[in-house]
Design a protein around this motif. Structure first.
Motif, PDB file in Angstrom:
ATOM      1  N   ARG A 113       0.838  -1.197   0.000  1.00 35.26           N
ATOM      2  CA  ARG A 113       0.000   0.000   0.000  1.00 35.26           C
ATOM      3  C   ARG A 113       0.876   1.251   0.000  1.00 35.26           C
ATOM      4  O   ARG A 113       1.967   1.279   0.571  1.00 35.26           O
ATOM      5  CB  ARG A 113      -0.907  -0.003   1.239  1.00 35.26           C
ATOM      6  CG  ARG A 113      -1.877  -1.169   1.264  1.00 35.26           C
ATOM      7  CD  ARG A 113      -2.734  -1.127   2.510  1.00 35.26           C
ATOM      8  NE  ARG A 113      -3.498   0.117   2.574  1.00 35.26           N
ATOM      9  CZ  ARG A 113      -4.299   0.457   3.590  1.00 35.26           C
ATOM     10  NH1 ARG A 113      -4.419  -0.360   4.638  1.00 35.26           N
ATOM     11  NH2 ARG A 113      -4.968   1.593   3.578  1.00 35.26           N
ATOM     12  N   GLU A 114       0.380   2.274  -0.659  1.00 35.49           N
ATOM     13  CA  GLU A 114       1.122   3.528  -0.695  1.00 35.49           C
ATOM     14  C   GLU A 114       0.989   4.258   0.639  1.00 35.49           C
ATOM     15  O   GLU A 114      -0.026   4.145   1.327  1.00 35.49           O
ATOM     16  CB  GLU A 114       0.598   4.419  -1.828  1.00 35.49           C
ATOM     17  CG  GLU A 114       0.917   3.873  -3.213  1.00 35.49           C
ATOM     18  CD  GLU A 114       0.535   4.847  -4.319  1.00 35.49           C
ATOM     19  OE1 GLU A 114      -0.061   5.908  -3.996  1.00 35.49           O
ATOM     20  OE2 GLU A 114       0.834   4.572  -5.483  1.00 35.49           O
ATOM     21  N   ARG A 115       2.019   4.973   1.011  1.00 27.03           N
ATOM     22  CA  ARG A 115       2.023   5.734   2.262  1.00 27.03           C
ATOM     23  C   ARG A 115       2.664   7.086   2.014  1.00 27.03           C
ATOM     24  O   ARG A 115       3.436   7.257   1.066  1.00 27.03           O
ATOM     25  CB  ARG A 115       2.769   4.975   3.354  1.00 27.03           C
ATOM     26  CG  ARG A 115       4.169   4.574   2.950  1.00 27.03           C
ATOM     27  CD  ARG A 115       4.773   3.566   3.899  1.00 27.03           C
ATOM     28  NE  ARG A 115       6.062   3.102   3.409  1.00 27.03           N
ATOM     29  CZ  ARG A 115       7.178   3.131   4.118  1.00 27.03           C
ATOM     30  NH1 ARG A 115       7.183   3.599   5.348  1.00 27.03           N
ATOM     31  NH2 ARG A 115       8.316   2.673   3.605  1.00 27.03           N
ATOM     32  N   THR A 116       2.324   8.016   2.880  1.00 32.42           N
ATOM     33  CA  THR A 116       2.840   9.378   2.757  1.00 32.42           C
ATOM     34  C   THR A 116       3.704   9.699   3.976  1.00 32.42           C
ATOM     35  O   THR A 116       3.300   9.436   5.113  1.00 32.42           O
ATOM     36  CB  THR A 116       1.688  10.394   2.658  1.00 32.42           C
ATOM     37  OG1 THR A 116       0.899  10.072   1.515  1.00 32.42           O
ATOM     38  CG2 THR A 116       2.217  11.802   2.505  1.00 32.42           C
ATOM     39  N   ARG A 132       7.264  16.424   1.118  1.00 34.40           N
ATOM     40  CA  ARG A 132       6.354  15.301   1.414  1.00 34.40           C
ATOM     41  C   ARG A 132       6.531  14.246   0.326  1.00 34.40           C
ATOM     42  O   ARG A 132       6.480  14.553  -0.865  1.00 34.40           O
ATOM     43  CB  ARG A 132       4.909  15.793   1.440  1.00 34.40           C
ATOM     44  CG  ARG A 132       3.895  14.691   1.762  1.00 34.40           C
ATOM     45  CD  ARG A 132       2.494  15.246   1.745  1.00 34.40           C
ATOM     46  NE  ARG A 132       2.141  15.705   0.408  1.00 34.40           N
ATOM     47  CZ  ARG A 132       1.165  16.601   0.166  1.00 34.40           C
ATOM     48  NH1 ARG A 132       0.489  17.143   1.164  1.00 34.40           N
ATOM     49  NH2 ARG A 132       0.905  16.971  -1.073  1.00 34.40           N
ATOM     50  N   LEU A 133       6.714  13.004   0.770  1.00 35.92           N
ATOM     51  CA  LEU A 133       6.924  11.896  -0.160  1.00 35.92           C
ATOM     52  C   LEU A 133       5.740  10.935  -0.127  1.00 35.92           C
ATOM     53  O   LEU A 133       5.147  10.698   0.927  1.00 35.92           O
ATOM     54  CB  LEU A 133       8.194  11.107   0.198  1.00 35.92           C
ATOM     55  CG  LEU A 133       9.535  11.840   0.056  1.00 35.92           C
ATOM     56  CD1 LEU A 133      10.659  10.904   0.486  1.00 35.92           C
ATOM     57  CD2 LEU A 133       9.754  12.323  -1.364  1.00 35.92           C
ATOM     58  N   THR A 134       5.417  10.371  -1.284  1.00 30.93           N
ATOM     59  CA  THR A 134       4.469   9.246  -1.398  1.00 30.93           C
ATOM     60  C   THR A 134       5.268   8.041  -1.838  1.00 30.93           C
ATOM     61  O   THR A 134       5.936   8.092  -2.881  1.00 30.93           O
ATOM     62  CB  THR A 134       3.355   9.540  -2.403  1.00 30.93           C
ATOM     63  OG1 THR A 134       2.650  10.721  -1.983  1.00 30.93           O
ATOM     64  CG2 THR A 134       2.386   8.373  -2.495  1.00 30.93           C
ATOM     65  N   LEU A 135       5.209   6.980  -1.013  1.00 28.34           N
ATOM     66  CA  LEU A 135       6.020   5.792  -1.285  1.00 28.34           C
ATOM     67  C   LEU A 135       5.133   4.565  -1.413  1.00 28.34           C
ATOM     68  O   LEU A 135       4.085   4.460  -0.778  1.00 28.34           O
ATOM     69  CB  LEU A 135       7.056   5.559  -0.178  1.00 28.34           C
ATOM     70  CG  LEU A 135       8.075   6.673   0.062  1.00 28.34           C
ATOM     71  CD1 LEU A 135       7.674   7.483   1.280  1.00 28.34           C
ATOM     72  CD2 LEU A 135       9.465   6.087   0.281  1.00 28.34           C
ATOM     73  N   SER A 136       5.588   3.608  -2.239  1.00 27.05           N
ATOM     74  CA  SER A 136       5.004   2.273  -2.348  1.00 27.05           C
ATOM     75  C   SER A 136       6.087   1.307  -1.926  1.00 27.05           C
ATOM     76  O   SER A 136       7.012   1.039  -2.687  1.00 27.05           O
ATOM     77  CB  SER A 136       4.540   1.988  -3.777  1.00 27.05           C
ATOM     78  OG  SER A 136       4.047   0.663  -3.886  1.00 27.05           O
ATOM     79  N   SER A 142       6.052   9.744  -5.684  1.00 32.14           N
ATOM     80  CA  SER A 142       5.982  11.171  -6.013  1.00 32.14           C
ATOM     81  C   SER A 142       6.583  11.976  -4.864  1.00 32.14           C
ATOM     82  O   SER A 142       6.690  11.481  -3.733  1.00 32.14           O
ATOM     83  CB  SER A 142       4.535  11.609  -6.261  1.00 32.14           C
ATOM     84  OG  SER A 142       3.762  11.460  -5.071  1.00 32.14           O
TER      85      SER A 142
END
Length: 204
Positions: A113-116, A132-136, A142
């Motif tokens: 799941r993606e997390r911020t 701020r990062l969005t990671l999988s 992003s």
């Protein structure tokens, strides 16, 4: 007195002798066994169609022709032999082989799941920078600057030019080792520091 015919006396003698031999053989048989004896007429030839003598076990006596009795246990010609299939463990029912149990099948892993993750705000000469990062999993999907210098028109212009390039560089590099944007050295340094703090929090 009438004189008996010599041929008749011979026939009676032969019959008496044969009866005596048969009786003697019957007395010599072991106890518990029975012998089927065919009666031989005085002429010495067995009656046509008469069964051959058999011993106590039911087998024909020596010298008698064996009767044509089909073997009970012999398989019919052309019939399949089920014993070979049983030994090989083959399924003779004709049903298709059952599929492997669902528990033994490999299950497809669900995608992470993606997390911020929000990095620390880093102060610069022209204002704070926060990423701020969005990671999988550990992969950067992003990046965005939620805070960037913009106290005056010059700062806003530099930020508008530098931040999109820094965001793209973070996704491409998948780390904080990115090049500074020309003309925005302070903003680039603050961005790198905040980006590294976000990666540290994410464990990436």
């Amino acid at each position: 007195m009438k004189r008996r015919h010599p041929l008749r006396r011979i026939m009676i003698g032969v019959a008496a002798t044969a009866s005596g031999v048969v009786l003697l053989l019957a007395l010599k048989q072991p106890s518990g066994s029975s012998v089927a004896v065919a009666t031989v007429p005085p002429g010495g030839a067995a009656a046509p169609g008469a069964a051959a003598p058999r011993t106590a076990g039911g087998a024909p006596s020596e010298g008698a022709p064996a009767a044509d009795v089909p073997a009970a246990d012999a398989p019919a010609a052309g019939a399949p032999d089920d014993s070979a299939a049983d030994e090989a463990g083959a399924d003779t029912s004709g049903a298709p082989a059952s599929k492997a149990p669902a528990a033994n099948r490999p299950t497809k892993a669900a995608p992470p799941r993606e997390r911020t993750v929000l990095g620390d705000a880093v102060d610069t000469q022209y204002g704070p920078v926060q990423v701020r990062l969005t990671l999988s999993g550990t992969r950067i999907v992003s990046a965005a600057a939620v805070q960037a210098p913009g106290s005056d028109a010059q700062s806003k212009s530099v930020t508008a030019n530098a931040v999109p390039k820094l965001n793209q560089a973070a996704v491409t590099a998948q780390s904080a080792r990115i090049d500074a944007v020309s003309g925005a050295s302070y903003t680039s340094k603050g961005y790198q520091d905040s980006l590294q703090s976000a990666l540290d929090k994410a464990g990436a």
